[in-house]
Design an enzyme around this catalytic site. Structure first.
Site, PDB file in Angstrom:
ATOM      1  CG  ASP A  66      -1.698   1.236   1.410  1.00 40.95           C
ATOM      2  OD1 ASP A  66      -1.900   1.958   0.409  1.00 40.95           O
ATOM      3  OD2 ASP A  66      -2.121   1.519   2.551  1.00 40.95           O
TER       4      ASP A  66
ATOM      5  CG  ASN B 214      -2.907   5.464  -1.118  1.00 40.62           C
ATOM      6  OD1 ASN B 214      -2.958   4.342  -0.612  1.00 40.62           O
ATOM      7  ND2 ASN B 214      -3.856   5.947  -1.892  1.00 40.62           N
TER       8      ASN B 214
ATOM      9  CG  ASP C  48      -5.946   3.229   0.440  1.00 39.61           C
ATOM     10  OD1 ASP C  48      -5.023   2.382   0.543  1.00 39.61           O
ATOM     11  OD2 ASP C  48      -6.604   3.382  -0.607  1.00 39.61           O
TER      12      ASP C  48
ATOM     13  CG  ASP D  45      -1.381   1.502  -3.764  1.00 40.47           C
ATOM     14  OD1 ASP D  45      -0.175   1.383  -4.061  1.00 40.47           O
ATOM     15  OD2 ASP D  45      -1.776   2.033  -2.695  1.00 40.47           O
TER      16      ASP D  45
ATOM     17  CG  ASP E 153      -6.792 -12.791 -13.167  1.00 40.61           C
ATOM     18  OD1 ASP E 153      -7.620 -13.470 -13.813  1.00 40.61           O
ATOM     19  OD2 ASP E 153      -6.345 -13.138 -12.057  1.00 40.61           O
TER      20      ASP E 153
ATOM     21  CG  ASP F 170     -11.459 -16.027 -13.077  1.00 37.85           C
ATOM     22  OD1 ASP F 170     -10.698 -16.317 -12.148  1.00 37.85           O
ATOM     23  OD2 ASP F 170     -12.698 -15.937 -12.960  1.00 37.85           O
TER      24      ASP F 170
ATOM     25  CD  GLU G 142      -9.222 -20.465 -12.001  1.00 34.02           C
ATOM     26  OE1 GLU G 142      -9.205 -20.637 -10.785  1.00 34.02           O
ATOM     27  OE2 GLU G 142     -10.104 -19.783 -12.546  1.00 34.02           O
TER      28      GLU G 142
ATOM     29  CG  HIS H 158      -6.198 -15.430  -5.971  1.00 35.23           C
ATOM     30  ND1 HIS H 158      -5.709 -16.133  -7.061  1.00 35.23           N
ATOM     31  CD2 HIS H 158      -7.488 -15.151  -6.251  1.00 35.23           C
ATOM     32  CE1 HIS H 158      -6.675 -16.257  -7.952  1.00 35.23           C
ATOM     33  NE2 HIS H 158      -7.757 -15.671  -7.496  1.00 35.23           N
ATOM     34  CG  ASP H 159      -8.924 -18.710  -5.883  1.00 37.82           C
ATOM     35  OD1 ASP H 159      -9.285 -17.624  -5.399  1.00 37.82           O
ATOM     36  OD2 ASP H 159      -9.015 -18.991  -7.090  1.00 37.82           O
TER      37      ASP H 159
HETATM   38  O1  TEU Z   1     -11.618 -19.201  -9.288  1.00 38.72           O
HETATM   39  C1  TEU Z   1     -12.334 -20.192  -9.918  1.00 38.72           C
HETATM   40  C2  TEU Z   1     -12.484 -21.412  -9.212  1.00 38.72           C
HETATM   41  O2  TEU Z   1     -12.339 -22.488  -9.768  1.00 38.72           O
HETATM   42  C3  TEU Z   1     -12.979 -21.303  -7.833  1.00 38.72           C
HETATM   43  O3  TEU Z   1     -14.073 -22.147  -7.712  1.00 38.72           O
HETATM   44  C4  TEU Z   1     -11.937 -21.683  -6.924  1.00 38.72           C
HETATM   45  O4  TEU Z   1     -11.709 -23.044  -7.069  1.00 38.72           O
HETATM   46  C5  TEU Z   1     -12.407 -21.377  -5.552  1.00 38.72           C
HETATM   47  O5  TEU Z   1     -12.227 -20.008  -5.347  1.00 38.72           O
HETATM   48  C6  TEU Z   1     -11.620 -22.134  -4.555  1.00 38.72           C
HETATM   49  O6  TEU Z   1     -12.267 -22.078  -3.363  1.00 38.72           O
HETATM   50  C7  TEU Z   1     -11.501 -18.015  -9.998  1.00 38.72           C
HETATM   51  C8  TEU Z   1     -10.669 -17.032  -9.224  1.00 38.72           C
HETATM   52  O7  TEU Z   1      -9.368 -17.531  -9.093  1.00 38.72           O
HETATM   53  C9  TEU Z   1     -11.354 -16.750  -7.925  1.00 38.72           C
HETATM   54  O8  TEU Z   1     -10.594 -15.900  -7.108  1.00 38.72           O
HETATM   55  C10 TEU Z   1     -12.679 -16.109  -8.250  1.00 38.72           C
HETATM   56  O9  TEU Z   1     -13.396 -15.910  -7.071  1.00 38.72           O
HETATM   57  C11 TEU Z   1     -13.502 -16.950  -9.204  1.00 38.72           C
HETATM   58  O10 TEU Z   1     -12.744 -17.445 -10.302  1.00 38.72           O
HETATM   59  C12 TEU Z   1     -14.607 -16.124  -9.795  1.00 38.72           C
HETATM   60  O11 TEU Z   1     -14.083 -15.174 -10.669  1.00 38.72           O
HETATM   61 CA    CA Z   2      -3.493   2.152  -1.227  1.00 32.81          CA
END
Ligand code: TEU
Ligand code: CA
Length: 560
Positions: A23, A25, A27, A31, A100, A201, A257, A330-331
């Site tokens: 971050d 700034n 907040d 970013d 993405d 995605d 993906e 991130h998932d």
């Molecule tokens: O995730 C797709 C996906 O297959 C999800 O079902 C994923 O397996 C789940 O988040 C796991 O718990 C993509 C993105 O990576 C995710 O961050 C998004 O929320 C989702 O698509 C919708 O765009």
């Molecule tokens: Ca920020």
């Protein structure tokens, strides 16, 4: 087998989740300027490509995976000038930027959807998937990935629209050629800006089966839509069209993906003949610890099943198609807390072992921000600390339906929830881990005082330096990128042992996945006294005379 050399096979990708990276700034939200300021750090690590989670205009129902304007930047992240500056700085550092691309759905606040829901005659109506109800209920029995039905009733026109994710993420209708034109134009616009690729995605979900049939009932609240949504009837046709019209016009890295993809399907998506995408990003190894409530489970993956899945993808795609290599994104929860050991005694050792195991395989490796520090899962004190729509909704749905009690469900979330990956990047041991001067949008993992980038950059034997070395080795040894793969000891519960082979050269990778010493058998032709390419512990006795120590990883190399 002779393999064609290309830069995207030889690259290491670093995923940035901008909201949680840096971050600039105060907040509390990461970013673009924050990312630009950390380009030296990424250069030092040695990565080649950044995959940037969505930075487009979004109301943030799903942290940017709900896009309301594909040609603008999310307000919290900065401006288009900030983006251009980031892109330019990355390129000056020799780093590419992969965007993405979220086009299975848009935000319900996207101008197309705002129009679409106005009336059945609206020119944008068929941009989305609208249906009449059936017997006063939803058009079919599909459930959304984020709980509840996959259909939302819309008062204005008295019809339902489809949303496989949140109700603020209506699915686009890819069967409409105008939708494809719009998406391809938008992609071309970004390519002309000079970006270097797309991570697509849930691209395996863009083509739904004709008639949207009910899914088989399997005891949950909703039917199984997998067969009608994943790898649908026209997905390859649409991707080939995308390739002809956009991708083939530029030198890009493209990764799909592809949830629900099989090896057979992957050979179409990511064939080395190059008609669709460069590579798939599949989930079979990540889905091994699923249970009756899907991902909500705290079962540990057994090593033989992991080896079986990893080896299937290694062998069956060899010379035919290309795969991504990842433990984290991130998932997903943090890998040290899932397959390793996040107890301080073994945290660094097991993080390095997991890194070795993954980075010596064939495919393009991904490092998710903080993985290079061995960042761990997060002790969220209670549900009010959670931010992810998936966890929040699942906690409610599964407890209300009586599928799990609150404590059990919360324990599952602590183990598997996506917020584990989304707490701020741990830069140093100052307040809020150096991520922000303000109040972060999600709590910082309290272990930042021990686990942070500043400390690890100064310490030669850190996880950071280990990743740095793995990345360097990939550049120095073709065999890591292009060699074939041979698994040994498939049934062993503790040791993952495999060979890589390229012409006269061989690597032997030995990884102990447990906190106990583990015996192993050297494959034929190995003495255990070969050159050590990398190891996560100091040399002791030669390998042939001993067992592997807890979480030990060693890579040996020889050439004839
Ligand atoms: O995730 C797709 C996906 O297959 C999800 O079902 C994923 O397996 C789940 O988040 C796991 O718990 C993509 C993105 O990576 C995710 O961050 C998004 O929320 C989702 O698509 C919708 O765009
Ligand atoms: Ca920020």
């Amino acid at each position: 087998m002779e393999q064609k050399k290309t830069w995207w096979k030889e690259s290491v990708i670093y995923q940035i989740y901008p909201r949680s990276f840096c971050d600039s700034n105060g907040d509390g939200i990461g970013d673009l300027k924050g990312i630009t300021g950390k380009m030296d750090y990424l250069k030092e690590l040695g990565i080649d490509v950044i995959w940037l989670s969505p930075i487009y205009r979004s109301p943030n129902d799903d942290n940017g995976y709900d896009i309301s304007d594909y040609r603008d930047i999310m307000k919290e992240f900065g401006t288009m000038e900030d983006f251009d500056e980031m892109l330019c700085t990355a390129h000056e550092h020799g780093i590419k930027i992969v965007m993405d691309l979220v086009v299975n759905h848009t935000s319900d606040e996207h101008a197309w959807f705002v129009e679409s829901r106005k009336s059945v005659e609206n020119p944008y109506r068929d941009y989305y998937i609208w249906r009449e109800g059936k017997n006063g209920k939803e058009p079919n029995n599909w459930g959304s990935c984020f709980s509840g039905p996959a259909w939302k009733w819309d008062e204005a026109t008295q019809m339902y629209y489809l949303h496989m994710f949140s109700e603020k993420q209506p699915d686009l209708n890819w069967d409409n050629p105008k939708v494809r034109d719009e998406v391809f134009d938008m992609m071309t616009w970004w390519c002309e800006k000079g970006i270097d690729g797309f991570r697509m995605d849930v691209i395996s979900m863009i083509s739904k089966a004709e008639g949207l049939p009910d899914g088989e009932e399997k005891g949950g609240l909703y039917g199984d839509w997998g067969p009608y949504v994943c790898n649908g009837p026209h997905v390859h046709e649409y991707l080939q069209e995308m390739n002809r019209r956009v991708l083939s016009q530029y030198d890009l890295l493209t990764v799909g993906e592809t949830s629900g993809v099989t090896v057979e399907e992957a050979k179409k998506y990511a064939s080395l003949s190059g008609k669709e995408l460069n590579m798939v990003f599949q989930f079979e190894h990540m889905d091994l610890d699923c249970g009756p409530l899907g991902k909500w489970c705290d079962r540990k993956i057994r090593l033989p099943e992991l080896k079986q899945v990893m080896s299937k993808w290694q062998n069956e795609l060899y010379g035919v198609a290309w795969n991504s290599l990842y433990w984290c994104n991130h998932d997903q929860p943090r890998i040290v807390s899932r397959l390793g050991n996040d107890n301080p005694k073994y945290r660094e050792k097991s993080a390095k072992m997991l890194a070795t195991c993954l980075h010596m395989l064939q495919g393009t490796p991904y490092i998710y921000q903080g993985e290079e520090l061995g960042m761990t899962n997060v002790p969220f004190p209670d549900a009010s600390a959670l931010r992810d729509i998936e966890s929040i909704n699942a906690l409610k749905e599964n407890t209300e339906a009586g599928f799990a009690d609150y404590e059990t469900m919360f324990r599952y979330i602590l183990y598997k929830g996506r917020d584990n990956a989304r707490t701020p990047m741990q830069w140093d041991d100052s307040a809020q881990a150096g991520f922000t001067d303000g109040t972060p949008w999600i709590m910082v993992n309290p272990n930042y005082t021990e686990i942070n980038a500043k400390e690890q950059r100064q310490r030669e034997d850190s996880v950071f330096h280990y990743y740095q070395k793995l990345i360097r080795l990939r550049k120095e040894h073709d065999i890591i990128v292009y060699g074939s793969y041979v698994l040994h000891m498939p049934e062993d519960e503790s040791v993952y042992l495999y060979e890589r082979v390229l012409e006269g050269e061989k690597l032997l990778v030995l990884c102990n996945f447990t906190d106990a010493e583990a015996a192993f058998t050297l494959p034929e032709g190995w003495s255990g006294r070969e050159e050590v390419l990398i190891a996560n512990e100091a040399e002791e006795k030669p390998l042939e005379a001993r067992k592997l120590r807890p979480y030990e990883a060693v890579v040996l190399r020889k050439s004839e």
